[in-house]
Design an enzyme around this catalytic site. Structure first.
Site, PDB file in Angstrom:
ATOM      1  N   HIS A   1      20.612  93.581  68.853  1.00  0.00           N
ATOM      2  CA  HIS A   1      19.696  93.529  67.599  1.00  0.00           C
ATOM      3  C   HIS A   1      18.991  94.909  67.373  1.00  0.00           C
ATOM      4  O   HIS A   1      18.986  95.207  66.349  1.00  0.00           O
ATOM      5  CB  HIS A   1      18.879  92.375  67.815  1.00  0.00           C
ATOM      6  CG  HIS A   1      17.631  92.426  67.051  1.00  0.00           C
ATOM      7  ND1 HIS A   1      17.354  92.076  65.447  1.00  0.00           N
ATOM      8  CD2 HIS A   1      16.091  92.533  67.380  1.00  0.00           C
ATOM      9  CE1 HIS A   1      16.397  92.073  65.144  1.00  0.00           C
ATOM     10  NE2 HIS A   1      15.434  92.283  66.159  1.00  0.00           N
TER      11      HIS A   1
ATOM     12  N   HIS B   1      11.751  98.471  69.611  1.00  0.00           N
ATOM     13  CA  HIS B   1      10.627  97.669  69.012  1.00  0.00           C
ATOM     14  C   HIS B   1      10.208  96.330  69.662  1.00  0.00           C
ATOM     15  O   HIS B   1       9.205  95.903  69.570  1.00  0.00           O
ATOM     16  CB  HIS B   1      10.840  97.447  67.304  1.00  0.00           C
ATOM     17  CG  HIS B   1      11.789  96.333  67.288  1.00  0.00           C
ATOM     18  ND1 HIS B   1      13.160  96.652  67.028  1.00  0.00           N
ATOM     19  CD2 HIS B   1      11.855  95.195  67.033  1.00  0.00           C
ATOM     20  CE1 HIS B   1      13.903  95.620  67.012  1.00  0.00           C
ATOM     21  NE2 HIS B   1      12.943  94.515  66.771  1.00  0.00           N
TER      22      HIS B   1
ATOM     23  N   GLU C   1       7.318  93.570  73.999  1.00  0.00           N
ATOM     24  CA  GLU C   1       6.822  92.097  74.054  1.00  0.00           C
ATOM     25  C   GLU C   1       7.807  91.325  74.653  1.00  0.00           C
ATOM     26  O   GLU C   1       7.456  90.396  75.431  1.00  0.00           O
ATOM     27  CB  GLU C   1       7.231  91.667  72.467  1.00  0.00           C
ATOM     28  CG  GLU C   1       6.823  90.063  72.193  1.00  0.00           C
ATOM     29  CD  GLU C   1       6.753  89.907  70.793  1.00  0.00           C
ATOM     30  OE1 GLU C   1       6.396  88.727  70.415  1.00  0.00           O
ATOM     31  OE2 GLU C   1       7.360  90.651  70.035  1.00  0.00           O
ATOM     32  N   ASP C   2       9.006  91.855  74.988  1.00  0.00           N
ATOM     33  CA  ASP C   2      10.221  91.102  75.661  1.00  0.00           C
ATOM     34  C   ASP C   2      10.715  91.594  76.909  1.00  0.00           C
ATOM     35  O   ASP C   2      11.341  91.154  77.699  1.00  0.00           O
ATOM     36  CB  ASP C   2      11.495  90.791  74.668  1.00  0.00           C
ATOM     37  CG  ASP C   2      11.243  90.167  73.659  1.00  0.00           C
ATOM     38  OD1 ASP C   2      10.116  89.373  73.370  1.00  0.00           O
ATOM     39  OD2 ASP C   2      11.972  90.556  72.488  1.00  0.00           O
TER      40      ASP C   2
ATOM     41  N   ASP D   1      13.856  94.926  60.846  1.00  0.00           N
ATOM     42  CA  ASP D   1      13.907  93.862  61.898  1.00  0.00           C
ATOM     43  C   ASP D   1      14.050  92.519  61.348  1.00  0.00           C
ATOM     44  O   ASP D   1      14.958  91.650  61.785  1.00  0.00           O
ATOM     45  CB  ASP D   1      12.564  94.172  62.862  1.00  0.00           C
ATOM     46  CG  ASP D   1      12.396  92.855  63.886  1.00  0.00           C
ATOM     47  OD1 ASP D   1      13.384  92.457  64.398  1.00  0.00           O
ATOM     48  OD2 ASP D   1      11.303  92.341  63.960  1.00  0.00           O
TER      49      ASP D   1
ATOM     50  N   ASP E   1      21.089  89.361  31.527  1.00  0.00           N
ATOM     51  CA  ASP E   1      21.400  90.677  32.629  1.00  0.00           C
ATOM     52  C   ASP E   1      22.072  90.154  33.720  1.00  0.00           C
ATOM     53  O   ASP E   1      21.910  90.749  34.561  1.00  0.00           O
ATOM     54  CB  ASP E   1      20.046  91.283  32.616  1.00  0.00           C
ATOM     55  CG  ASP E   1      19.047  90.461  33.421  1.00  0.00           C
ATOM     56  OD1 ASP E   1      19.065  89.355  33.441  1.00  0.00           O
ATOM     57  OD2 ASP E   1      18.026  91.151  33.861  1.00  0.00           O
TER      58      ASP E   1
END
Length: 746
Positions: free
Chosen positions: A73, A97, A101-102, A164, A285
């Site tokens: 990811h 990123h 957190e993980d 993300d 359009d």
């Protein structure tokens, strides 16, 4: 022939299970480095490889819902960022990123192993992850305020978060919970996609909207994609003929140009059906040609040549080169009649303008002076004011509670633009439908607070006049700042609405006390009791208020219910009688209108009635007309009946909806023509239910061997909800037409 045709087709519902599956072979280290080196020769290869390896090791054996390794990811997110051509620090941030957190990684470890800049960016992206919607709306609103503050400091944080979110949306079908998929898709549609549009990153915005649309309204999505497939097959010859004709015109001018085609995406089509109330066949359009040239002068030269060789459609020309949109978008847009008199949209711009149209703020990162960084000069030359738009959101923080801020921010994010000017020539861009009051608050809050009139193009105009492109507006100011009744109903910008609510809040306590006193008086009267302040003194300790006026204000604000108030004043009342008298009313009706409609011109005790001729819905602009013997009739501002009272202005009362109406349903009436085939009615009822409507009644007006003309009564929360239902019905292949119905149109 045309150099290139790009059709932006989105996935079908049938392919939902295999939509953008994470690549079994994700980007390798050297591939990622090569992608960055293509636009940034000074890439720090060592730093990038270090971040890549660290991400893989930190996430270890973690898996995603799809079964792929989790580190795939962040690598894919970094790959998306390379398409925006961001700097090395941003690419490293994408790779890292999720580690704060993980994993067990700390901020200090990141700063030491990489750079403080990268650690700060990673921390910023981590904080943005907390904005996700939850069951607690107030918590979401507070997080969104933090979100805006974080991205206002460094837009790279937002760009990483958008990429993300894009990869998460591409794999959303693997999430095991349907409720979570809907929550994530709605959050993407309401927050992330509009933010991408605000900073001009159209490529990400369009895909986020389509992927959200797919999960939120699959039946409408499938209907539009099927119609697109059929349209594409039927129009292939016309498209080819038009492309050849355009190339011939440009060749005659001796210009070198790149031409490619763009197909309108499903959500953009659905939104147009909803806003303009047209059918699929009337969308002009669906397919557009983009002509890319070297200079602005060549753009205007090409426009002249095209208008010479083709008939132009009146009212369909827009010059965004001389007057760019506030997100930096520049282009000439015109609609011509091509082969077989088919309407064709043509967009003409330079290579740099095309970059900005696709990548927005990211287009201003460039390699200059042996360094790859944000080019402020390029941003200024493009007319971009993206940071200014973000700062407008920051200014709204503090004007009211977090819930109001989120509401106003969404108003500002979903806008089409008009361009107006001050008498000194300063450009003020506003949402379409904006009024002089919006203009005044866009100039300065003090100007809006003291606004009493407006002069548009040297002529005095009412403050509810919608502004148009090119208007020169002069605001007439008064003395003290005072909230004006009805203004909140005629502004469209979040900034103006926020400021008006702040101004109103400063002087509204008396009004709420008056309303609360009225509710209490009516409650006493219903039980044949004498009402006075002294009658409730003994109940104050039970109510936990210090004075009757505090209790009345709480009643008026809705913080205290009439049921609880009366129970505290008269303990031990008969419970069944209480239920009978104060049972919850689900619908706004004549009996409850005073609880949901406000207006300073209303007299106490005067009854309010919803006019049957126009059936007002929460969100409609409304007016009241005093009626002899019946009280006040509430009409929508465009109701034809109001014409009967034009010569009696003394009977008119400016009304508006209270916030309590946002949670109460009204009955909206739809006129629909539906094909007379098996399954048609089932499809109609299914669509209404999927968009959150409650079908209460169906009446057939006319039946033929091929069509039904029918009236549908639907419970709706507001006009926006009603418009969604009508637009969704129009996407059905069984529905020929659908529109809001007034009583006098039966």
């Amino acid at each position: 022939m045309i150099d290139q045709i790009q059709t932006e087709t989105a996935p079908s519902v049938a392919d939902k299970g295999k939509l953008k599956v994470p690549a079994a072979r994700y980007l390798r280290q050297w591939e990622l480095v090569d992608k960055v080196r293509e636009y940034n020769p000074a890439v720090d290869e060592t730093l990038l490889n270090k971040a890549y390896v660290f991400s893989v090791k930190a996430h270890g054996e973690q898996l995603r819902h799809s079964g792929d390794p989790y580190y795939a990811h962040p690598i894919e997110v970094a790959g998306i960022l390379t398409q925006l051509k961001l700097d090395t620090a941003s690419i490293c941030t994408a790779l890292l990123h999720d580690v704060l957190e993980d994993t067990d990684t700390t901020y200090d470890e990141l700063a030491k192993m990489f750079t403080p800049e990268i650690a700060e960016l990673v921390q910023g992206v981590t904080k943005l992850g907390q904005v996700e919607l939850s069951g607690q709306v107030s918590k979401q609103a507070e997080n969104f305020q933090k979100f805006v503050l974080a991205m206002s400091k460094d837009l790279r944080v937002l760009l990483v978060k958008l990429c993300d979110r894009l990869h998460n949306m591409r794999t959303l079908q693997y999430h095991p919970k349907a409720s979570s998929r809907e929550r994530i898709a709605r959050e993407t549609m309401e927050i992330y996609a509009p933010l991408a549009r605000r900073i001009g990153v159209d490529s990400i915005c369009a895909e986020l909207e389509d992927l959200s649309f797919l999960h939120l309204n699959p039946s409408a999505y499938e209907s539009i994609t099927k119609r697109l497939d059929a349209w594409r097959e039927s129009q292939s010859n016309v498209i080819s003929q038009t492309s050849v004709a355009l190339r011939d015109v440009i060749d005659e001018q001796g210009l070198k140009a790149r031409i490619y085609g763009r197909e309108k995406r499903p959500y953009a089509i659905w939104r147009k059906l909803e806003r303009q109330g047209i059918s699929f066949e009337d969308v002009a359009d669906i397919y557009a040609f983009r002509i890319i040239l070297d200079t602005p002068g060549q753009c205007y030269e090409t426009l002249g040549a095209i208008h010479t060789h083709f008939r132009s459609v009146p009212g369909r020309f827009r010059d965004f080169i001389s007057t760019p949109k506030s997100n930096g978008y520049q282009s000439l847009q015109t609609t011509i009649l091509g082969p077989d008199n088919r309407r064709v949209e043509v967009q003409i711009r330079t290579h740099n303008m095309d970059e900005i149209a696709e990548r927005g703020v990211a287009a201003h990162w460039s390699y200059k002076d042996k360094q790859y960084s944000f080019d402020e000069e390029s941003a200024l030359r493009s007319g971009s004011n993206m940071m200014g738009r973000i700062r407008n959101l920051v200014e709204m923080i503090g004007h009211g509670d977090a819930d109001e801020f989120l509401e106003h921010a969404k108003l500002d994010l979903f806008t089409d633009q008009v361009f107006t000017f001050t008498p000194k020539g300063d450009l003020i861009s506003l949402p379409r439908g904006a009024t002089p009051i919006d203009f005044a608050y866009a100039v300065h809050t003090d100007v809006g607070d003291t606004c009493i009139g407006a002069i548009i193009n040297q002529k005095e105009k009412p403050l509810r006049t919608p502004l148009e492109n090119g208007d020169v507006v002069k605001i007439v100011r008064g003395g003290a700042a005072e909230p004006q009744p009805g203004w909140e109903n005629i502004v469209v910008t979040g900034r103006a609405r926020s400021a008006l609510r702040r101004l109103t809040r400063e002087t509204e306590s008396d009004e709420f006390r008056r309303i609360g006193r009225l509710l209490a008086d009516h409650a006493f009267a219903r039980e044949d009791r004498d009402f006075s302040d002294s009658a409730i003194l003994d109940a104050l300790p039970r109510l936990e208020y210090n004075s009757p006026t505090e209790a009345f204000e709480a009643l008026g604000r809705g913080e205290l219910t009439v049921k609880d108030f009366m129970q505290a004043v008269f303990p031990g009342r008969d419970e069944q009688r209480l239920v009978d008298q104060y049972a919850t009313r689900d619908l706004i009706s004549d009996n409850t209108a005073r609880l949901y409609v406000k207006g300073d011109g209303l007299r106490e005790g005067v009854s309010l009635h919803l006019a049957p001729c126009c059936s007002p819905i929460n969100g409609d602009r409304i007016m009241g007309v005093q009626s002899d013997g019946r009280g006040v009739m509430i009409h929508t501002i465009d109701c034809e009946t109001l014409a009967d009272f034009e010569d009696q202005p003394e009977r008119w009362i400016d009304l508006g909806w209270r916030r309590a109406a946002d949670h109460t349903a009204s009955i909206g009436r739809i006129s629909a023509t539906v094909e007379h085939v098996p399954g048609a009615l089932a499809d109609v009822t299914k669509i209404v239910g999927e968009v959150g409507g409650n079908l209460t009644n169906i009446k057939t007006l006319k039946r033929s061997p091929t069509f039904f003309d029918m009236v549908l009564d639907v419970e709706v929360l507001d006009t926006k909800h009603f418009a969604h239902i009508v637009a969704a019905l129009r996407t059905s292949s069984y529905v020929v037409s659908a529109r809001r119905l007034r009583a006098n149109q039966l």
